[in-house]
Design an enzyme around this catalytic site. Sequence first.
Site, PDB file in Angstrom:
ATOM      1  N   GLU A  48     -69.690 -12.310  21.557  1.00 47.27           N
ATOM      2  CA  GLU A  48     -68.416 -12.269  21.405  1.00 47.27           C
ATOM      3  C   GLU A  48     -68.409 -12.512  19.543  1.00 47.27           C
ATOM      4  OE1 GLU A  48     -66.189 -15.405  23.381  1.00 47.27           O
ATOM      5  OE2 GLU A  48     -66.804 -14.843  25.496  1.00 47.27           O
TER       6      GLU A  48
ATOM      7  N   GLU B 239     -60.477  -7.614  24.944  1.00 47.14           N
ATOM      8  CA  GLU B 239     -59.884  -8.554  25.842  1.00 47.14           C
ATOM      9  C   GLU B 239     -58.590  -8.989  25.485  1.00 47.14           C
ATOM     10  OE1 GLU B 239     -62.416 -11.612  27.588  1.00 47.14           O
ATOM     11  OE2 GLU B 239     -60.822 -12.554  28.539  1.00 47.14           O
TER      12      GLU B 239
ATOM     13  N   LYS C  97     -74.457  -9.044  25.456  1.00 48.80           N
ATOM     14  CA  LYS C  97     -73.244  -8.979  24.987  1.00 48.80           C
ATOM     15  C   LYS C  97     -72.962 -10.129  24.218  1.00 48.80           C
ATOM     16  CE  LYS C  97     -69.282  -9.304  27.510  1.00 48.80           C
ATOM     17  NZ  LYS C  97     -68.691 -10.646  27.019  1.00 48.80           N
TER      18      LYS C  97
ATOM     19  N   SER D  67     -68.818 -15.689  32.246  1.00 52.81           N
ATOM     20  CA  SER D  67     -67.700 -16.244  33.148  1.00 52.81           C
ATOM     21  C   SER D  67     -68.148 -17.018  34.450  1.00 52.81           C
ATOM     22  CB  SER D  67     -66.698 -15.001  33.672  1.00 52.81           C
ATOM     23  OG  SER D  67     -67.400 -14.015  34.002  1.00 52.81           O
TER      24      SER D  67
HETATM   25  O1  KIV Z   1     -68.036 -13.324  30.760  1.00 57.76           O
HETATM   26  C1  KIV Z   1     -67.372 -12.472  31.065  1.00 57.76           C
HETATM   27  O2  KIV Z   1     -67.268 -12.218  32.445  1.00 57.76           O
HETATM   28  C2  KIV Z   1     -66.702 -11.512  30.371  1.00 57.76           C
HETATM   29  C3  KIV Z   1     -65.695 -10.382  30.850  1.00 57.76           C
HETATM   30  C4  KIV Z   1     -64.814 -10.819  31.592  1.00 57.76           C
HETATM   31  C5  KIV Z   1     -65.638  -9.209  29.939  1.00 57.76           C
HETATM   32  O3  KIV Z   1     -66.884 -11.704  29.220  1.00 57.76           O
END
Ligand code: KIV
Length: 273
Positions: free
Chosen positions: A120, A187, A118, A50
């Site tokens: 997706e 999400e 992380k 983000s």
């Molecule tokens: O990129 C991000 O900040 C995220 C969160 C909002 C879960 O994936």
Amino acid sequence: MSTQTRQKRRTTTAIRAMKGGDRIVCLTAYTTPIARLLDPHCDLLLVGDSLGMVLYGMDTTVGVTLEMMIAHGQAVMRGVSHACVIVDLPFGSYQESREQAFRSAARILQETGCDGVKLEGGEEMAETVAFLTARGVPVFGHVGLMPQLVNTAGGFRSLGHSPEEADKIRRDARAIADASAFALVIEGTVEPLAREITAELAVPTIGIGASAACDGQVLVSDDMLGLFNEFKPRFVKRYAELSPLITEAVADYADEVRSGAFPSAEHTFQIKR
Ligand code: KIV
């Protein structure tokens, strides 16, 4: 990073063990000074992609690069002594093959010293998640609304309204948990489905727009602090409005520079005699 610092910070194993216990507190962080402020209050800090939107002014997260994530991961690691830190794998750095995913994840772990990555994806990414976790890379999953898929999803809306959509998210969550992710972001997903997935899975669910039924919550820190004003998703609660404070401070500075009131004697060096 000193051994002492590492020992004091929460591990992904400790986050995994919080399932069913205290709610897990997570926020995004991208810089050292903000990480220092958030760290004492959070179990998990996420260096989310983000950052492409809230720091770099991009329209989506698709343009974020591995180099950007590593630079911001390093910055955040300089500011933490308590929270577990996870860095996002950006679009294009892991979808091609499990080997590509491992190379990208290894760079992130080695060059930042963070605790895991992380990514997706649901069923289609399960094999990759299993490959990474079997090779020493802790993985935080992310299902439901997936911002990196903006170009194929055709915009963003909450998910899980139809039985077909709900079934897909349920299968995605199961697949990523079965592949040994230590936790999972859900999400933009309707409450009954988030509740059902949370009850079923043995790993913690961290919700963003997925109700209080999840084991923990995450928000983009710039959203909840009122620093990002392009748009505000309905699930964001503003805990502070920092933008007007900044505007006011900068306007005062500009007035004082123009009037000559700043710098005053207090902020000026004179020759010491
Ligand atoms: O990129 C991000 O900040 C995220 C969160 C909002 C879960 O994936």
